[in-house]
Design a protein around this motif. Structure first.
Motif, PDB file in Angstrom:
ATOM      1  N   TYR A 165       0.828  -1.207   0.000  1.00 31.33           N
ATOM      2  CA  TYR A 165       0.000   0.000   0.000  1.00 31.33           C
ATOM      3  C   TYR A 165       0.864   1.260   0.000  1.00 31.33           C
ATOM      4  O   TYR A 165       1.917   1.304   0.647  1.00 31.33           O
ATOM      5  CB  TYR A 165      -0.919   0.022   1.223  1.00 31.33           C
ATOM      6  CG  TYR A 165      -1.904  -1.116   1.241  1.00 31.33           C
ATOM      7  CD1 TYR A 165      -3.065  -1.062   0.471  1.00 31.33           C
ATOM      8  CD2 TYR A 165      -1.669  -2.254   2.001  1.00 31.33           C
ATOM      9  CE1 TYR A 165      -3.969  -2.109   0.476  1.00 31.33           C
ATOM     10  CE2 TYR A 165      -2.572  -3.311   2.009  1.00 31.33           C
ATOM     11  CZ  TYR A 165      -3.719  -3.228   1.240  1.00 31.33           C
ATOM     12  OH  TYR A 165      -4.593  -4.277   1.243  1.00 31.33           O
TER      13      TYR A 165
ATOM     14  N   ALA B  59      -1.571   6.213  -7.143  1.00 35.75           N
ATOM     15  CA  ALA B  59      -1.795   4.857  -7.636  1.00 35.75           C
ATOM     16  C   ALA B  59      -2.523   4.820  -8.973  1.00 35.75           C
ATOM     17  O   ALA B  59      -2.177   4.018  -9.850  1.00 35.75           O
ATOM     18  CB  ALA B  59      -2.572   4.054  -6.596  1.00 35.75           C
ATOM     19  N   ASN B  60      -3.510   5.666  -9.165  1.00 33.62           N
ATOM     20  CA  ASN B  60      -4.266   5.677 -10.417  1.00 33.62           C
ATOM     21  C   ASN B  60      -3.356   6.047 -11.586  1.00 33.62           C
ATOM     22  O   ASN B  60      -3.350   5.392 -12.621  1.00 33.62           O
ATOM     23  CB  ASN B  60      -5.444   6.649 -10.307  1.00 33.62           C
ATOM     24  CG  ASN B  60      -6.354   6.603 -11.509  1.00 33.62           C
ATOM     25  OD1 ASN B  60      -6.091   5.927 -12.499  1.00 33.62           O
ATOM     26  ND2 ASN B  60      -7.432   7.344 -11.443  1.00 33.62           N
TER      27      ASN B  60
ATOM     28  N   GLN C 191      -0.848   3.210 -12.267  1.00 34.64           N
ATOM     29  CA  GLN C 191      -1.429   2.061 -12.954  1.00 34.64           C
ATOM     30  C   GLN C 191      -1.675   2.338 -14.429  1.00 34.64           C
ATOM     31  O   GLN C 191      -1.457   1.470 -15.273  1.00 34.64           O
ATOM     32  CB  GLN C 191      -2.726   1.610 -12.272  1.00 34.64           C
ATOM     33  CG  GLN C 191      -3.156   0.226 -12.707  1.00 34.64           C
ATOM     34  CD  GLN C 191      -2.098  -0.827 -12.398  1.00 34.64           C
ATOM     35  OE1 GLN C 191      -1.696  -1.019 -11.264  1.00 34.64           O
ATOM     36  NE2 GLN C 191      -1.613  -1.512 -13.430  1.00 34.64           N
TER      37      GLN C 191
ATOM     38  N   SER D 244      -4.843  -2.609   4.826  1.00 36.19           N
ATOM     39  CA  SER D 244      -5.764  -2.048   3.835  1.00 36.19           C
ATOM     40  C   SER D 244      -5.268  -0.657   3.471  1.00 36.19           C
ATOM     41  O   SER D 244      -4.396  -0.107   4.132  1.00 36.19           O
ATOM     42  CB  SER D 244      -7.195  -1.974   4.381  1.00 36.19           C
ATOM     43  OG  SER D 244      -7.253  -1.055   5.457  1.00 36.19           O
TER      44      SER D 244
ATOM     45  N   ARG E 264      -3.632   0.537  -2.814  1.00 37.69           N
ATOM     46  CA  ARG E 264      -2.610  -0.364  -3.359  1.00 37.69           C
ATOM     47  C   ARG E 264      -1.793   0.342  -4.430  1.00 37.69           C
ATOM     48  O   ARG E 264      -2.321   1.115  -5.218  1.00 37.69           O
ATOM     49  CB  ARG E 264      -3.252  -1.591  -3.993  1.00 37.69           C
ATOM     50  CG  ARG E 264      -3.644  -2.618  -3.000  1.00 37.69           C
ATOM     51  CD  ARG E 264      -3.426  -4.022  -3.564  1.00 37.69           C
ATOM     52  NE  ARG E 264      -3.754  -4.976  -2.538  1.00 37.69           N
ATOM     53  CZ  ARG E 264      -2.893  -5.438  -1.647  1.00 37.69           C
ATOM     54  NH1 ARG E 264      -1.651  -5.040  -1.671  1.00 37.69           N
ATOM     55  NH2 ARG E 264      -3.255  -6.289  -0.729  1.00 37.69           N
TER      56      ARG E 264
ATOM     57  N   GLU F  26      -2.501  -2.465  -8.940  1.00 33.76           N
ATOM     58  CA  GLU F  26      -3.774  -3.178  -8.912  1.00 33.76           C
ATOM     59  C   GLU F  26      -4.403  -3.133 -10.300  1.00 33.76           C
ATOM     60  O   GLU F  26      -4.308  -2.126 -10.990  1.00 33.76           O
ATOM     61  CB  GLU F  26      -4.706  -2.540  -7.886  1.00 33.76           C
ATOM     62  CG  GLU F  26      -5.892  -3.396  -7.541  1.00 33.76           C
ATOM     63  CD  GLU F  26      -6.525  -2.947  -6.234  1.00 33.76           C
ATOM     64  OE1 GLU F  26      -6.690  -3.805  -5.359  1.00 33.76           O
ATOM     65  OE2 GLU F  26      -6.859  -1.764  -6.111  1.00 33.76           O
ATOM     66  N   ASN F  27      -5.024  -4.211 -10.678  1.00 34.27           N
ATOM     67  CA  ASN F  27      -5.744  -4.294 -11.957  1.00 34.27           C
ATOM     68  C   ASN F  27      -4.852  -4.043 -13.160  1.00 34.27           C
ATOM     69  O   ASN F  27      -5.222  -3.327 -14.086  1.00 34.27           O
ATOM     70  CB  ASN F  27      -6.938  -3.320 -11.972  1.00 34.27           C
ATOM     71  CG  ASN F  27      -7.916  -3.618 -10.867  1.00 34.27           C
ATOM     72  OD1 ASN F  27      -8.200  -4.777 -10.578  1.00 34.27           O
ATOM     73  ND2 ASN F  27      -8.414  -2.581 -10.221  1.00 34.27           N
TER      74      ASN F  27
END
Length: 176
Positions: free
Chosen positions: A15, A117-118, A121, A143, A146, A149-150
């Motif tokens: 994270y 993060a966005n 990614q 939590s 992350r 991710e994806n």
């Protein structure tokens, strides 16, 4: 052609922020008698920063509200907000991959992907990052936000350097 580096810290469980978006946990396990400063070494190689709105907003409202900490670099902030740019901070509403491809072809030092993060990614999915400089912080958050991710596809990496200090581990990878 300029290279692109992701230089970011994450918890041991992956994270970059806790469940409330906080980053107050971004420190080692105690005193750092070795006085290692991988950040200063890294910033000698770059002159441009690319970050998302949330990262920018957190810096100017929480982490360093009195002073822009990246004044030695040109920073591009990807945002839908209409804000007035300055010479050093440029607010852009464009596809980050398109912007990065354009920046890579300009003269200058390398480009730093600072977060969040966005944005990371999106650039990972377009395979636009040359170096992954990840500092692993000795904490398990359980939590939060992350880092990866994806993902749309596999990207094979080669470990080129490690550094351990104050309980943290810098892992530096390049694409293979």
């Amino acid at each position: 052609m300029r290279k692109v580096s992701l230089f970011i810290a994450m918890s041991l469980d992956g994270y970059i922020a806790d469940s409330k978006g906080g980053v107050d946990w971004l420190n080692g396990q105690g005193r750092d008698d070795e006085n290692i400063d991988s950040y200063s070494e890294f910033t000698k190689t770059i002159d441009t920063i690319l970050m998302g709105w949330n990262t920018y907003h957190q810096i100017v409202t929480e982490l360093s509200p009195e002073e822009w900490v990246y004044k030695d670099f040109t920073t591009y902030v990807i945002t839908h907000n209409e804000l007035t740019s300055s010479d050093k901070i440029r607010f852009v509403n464009t596809n980050p991959g398109y912007l990065l491809k354009k920046l890579k072809e300009e003269n200058g030092k390398d480009v730093w992907i600072c977060g969040g993060a966005n944005l990371v990614q999106q650039l990972v999915n377009e395979d636009l990052i040359n170096y992954y400089h990840i500092t692993v912080i000795p904490i398990l958050l359980g939590s939060g936000i992350r880092l990866f991710e994806n993902g749309k596809h596999k990207i094979k990496l080669r470990l080129i350097k490690t550094l351990s200090y104050n309980g943290m581990a810098d892992l530096i990878y390049t694409r293979r």
